[in-house]
Each structure stands twice: as structure tokens, then as C-alpha cells.
Design a protein around this motif. Structure first.
Motif, short mmCIF file in Angstrom:
data_model
loop_
_atom_site.label_atom_id
_atom_site.label_comp_id
_atom_site.label_asym_id
_atom_site.label_seq_id
_atom_site.Cartn_x
_atom_site.Cartn_y
_atom_site.Cartn_z
N ARG A 1 -0.04 10.54 6.24
CA ARG A 1 -0.15 9.60 4.92
C ARG A 1 0.78 8.49 5.32
O ARG A 1 0.68 7.25 4.88
CB ARG A 1 0.04 10.33 3.80
CG ARG A 1 -0.37 9.56 2.36
CD ARG A 1 -0.43 10.54 1.37
NE ARG A 1 0.75 11.18 1.01
CZ ARG A 1 1.02 12.26 0.77
NH1 ARG A 1 -0.01 13.26 1.30
NH2 ARG A 1 1.97 12.88 0.54
N ARG B 1 -4.39 10.09 0.40
CA ARG B 1 -4.76 11.39 0.64
C ARG B 1 -6.08 11.74 0.82
O ARG B 1 -6.61 12.52 1.70
CB ARG B 1 -4.10 12.35 -0.53
CG ARG B 1 -4.30 13.80 -0.42
CD ARG B 1 -3.83 14.65 -1.26
NE ARG B 1 -2.23 14.10 -1.45
CZ ARG B 1 -1.88 13.57 -2.57
NH1 ARG B 1 -2.78 13.16 -3.97
NH2 ARG B 1 -0.61 13.37 -3.04
N SER C 1 -4.66 13.78 9.97
CA SER C 1 -3.48 14.70 10.35
C SER C 1 -3.68 15.59 11.59
O SER C 1 -2.49 16.03 12.22
CB SER C 1 -3.34 15.96 9.24
OG SER C 1 -4.49 16.77 9.33
N GLU D 1 0.36 16.42 7.11
CA GLU D 1 -0.52 15.54 6.25
C GLU D 1 0.42 14.66 5.70
O GLU D 1 -0.10 13.33 5.39
CB GLU D 1 -1.10 16.52 5.15
CG GLU D 1 -2.14 17.62 5.41
CD GLU D 1 -1.75 18.72 6.18
OE1 GLU D 1 -0.46 18.92 6.19
OE2 GLU D 1 -2.25 19.56 6.52
N GLU E 1 -7.88 13.22 4.37
CA GLU E 1 -8.72 14.41 4.38
C GLU E 1 -9.87 14.31 5.07
O GLU E 1 -10.44 15.25 5.78
CB GLU E 1 -8.62 15.15 2.96
CG GLU E 1 -7.34 15.55 2.51
CD GLU E 1 -7.46 16.01 1.23
OE1 GLU E 1 -8.55 15.71 0.56
OE2 GLU E 1 -6.22 16.59 0.51
#
Length: 209
Positions: A145, A101, A110, A141, A105
Motif C-alpha cells: 500500500r 487497500r 502484496s 500488505e 487486494e
């Protein structure tokens, strides 16, 4: 002597006949051979044109298996552990949702079409929707992932405390960025965990004092 010469003459004639027969076969099927060769070259060129290139980047990470014990106000390191499960468990942490994650980010994966492909359209997509029914769209997202987890691999060489992290994408720069981001996210996760452990230890010392 004559029989030996006759035998050698027969063998030479047989070799000549075999070579001549082979050449005649090639001449007879020359167009078929040429067409098949060109078709194979065309198929290879088409495959190379359609297939996207793949680039793999790798990085190494050393896992310190020594345990830390708090004695009065010092932190001392114990001996090296003999259980390889400690190192193996770090493999699961590296590809855990918390680490991935952070990578998604940081690199904004994403919004990357390689990790979040656009929804499929067309007749085949409609047929699949009719068969399995409508589905709720997955957040980008989560999709990023999941895609990241498929391209990141962690290997451990035999009898070592070094983990090799690899990532494969369609860009050499992107693969290197992902490997660096994974290592940084793992170290940040471990730093946070050790900070929590230190705060807990300080609270226990304060309670005893």
C-alpha cells in the motif's frame, strides 16, 4: 584600391590560418576525442541496460459537485457548488488507505516484487542493521500500500471538475490495471458512503412518519 585588396587578402589568410589551426588541434587530440566519445556511448548503453523502463497510464474521473437534498420522497439536485474544496477533497479520498487497500487486494500487489521487494541481504544490509538495530518486518500488505501510494498521482486541471489519475510501473498492462482498479475502488467507496447516507435519511423519514 591596392590597400583594399591587401586587406581582403590578409582576412582570407587569417581565415585560412584559423581553419588550419582548428584542424591541426583536432588531429592532435583525435585519439582523446575518440576515446571520450566511445566512453560516453558506453556509459549511455550501460545506463539504458540497468535502468528499468517506466510506463504511465492515466484515467479521468468526473466529480459532480451538486448537492442532493431530500424533500418528501424525492431526491433533487441543487446547483453547482462554488467551493473548489469539495473537488480537492476527493483527491485525498482517491489516495486514501481505504481505496488503496481495495486495489492491493484486487490486484494481489502484496505478492508483487515491484511493490514488495525482497529483503536486502549482504554486508551493507548488516551494517545498516547494526546502526539502526533490528526492526520488526512490515506486513506485505502495508508495504504494498505504501509503494502504491508513491506511484499513484491525482491531478486536477484548472477550473474543472475532472480529476486525472496516473500510475507509473515497469509494465504498461500493470499501470493500466492499477488506474482502473483505483477508479473502481473509489466509486465503490463512494457508493458505500452514499448507501449509508440513504439509510440514515430513510431512518429519519421513518422516525418522522
Amino acid at each position: 584600391m591596392n590597400s583594399r585588396k591587401d586587406l581582403e587578402k590578409v582576412e582570407m589568410q587569417a581565415d585560412t590560418v584559423d581553419l588550419g589551426g582548428f584542424l591541426s588541434i583536432l588531429a592532435r587530440y583525435r585519439w582523446s576525442i575518440a576515446v571520450l566519445t566511445l566512453a560516453g556511448l558506453a556509459a549511455a548503453c550501460a545506463y539504458l541496460a540497468v535502468t528499468n523502463p517506466a510506463y504511465t497510464a492515466s484515467g479521468a474521473l468526473f466529480i459532480d459537485p451538486r448537492s442532493r437534498k431530500i424533500v418528501t420522497d424525492e431526491i433533487i439536485q441543487g446547483g453547482f457548488g462554488t467551493d473548489a474544496s469539495l473537488v480537492e477533497s476527493q483527491v485525498s479520498i482517491i489516495v486514501s488507505d481505504g481505496v488503496l487497500r481495495r486495489v492491493v487486494e484486487k490486484l494481489n500487489l502484496s505478492q508483487d516484487a515491484e511493490f514488495v521487494p525482497p529483503p536486502q541481504t549482504g554486508p551493507w544490509a548488516r551494517i545498516k542493521e547494526l546502526i539502526r538495530g533490528p526492526r520488526q518486518p512490515t506486513p506485505p500488505e502495508i508495504t504494498a500500500r505504501e509503494s502504491l501510494a508513491r506511484i499513484v498521482r491525482v491531478k486536477r486541471p484548472a477550473r474543472s471538475y475532472v480529476l486525472e489519475v496516473e500510475a507509473t510501473t515497469g509494465s504498461a498492462v500493470k499501470s493500466a490495471q492499477i488506474v482502473d482498479a483505483v477508479l473502481e475502488a473509489y466509486l465503490a467507496d463512494q457508493t458505500l458512503a452514499k448507501s449509508e447516507e440513504a439509510r440514515t435519511a430513510i431512518a429519519l423519514i421513518d422516525a418522522r412518519l
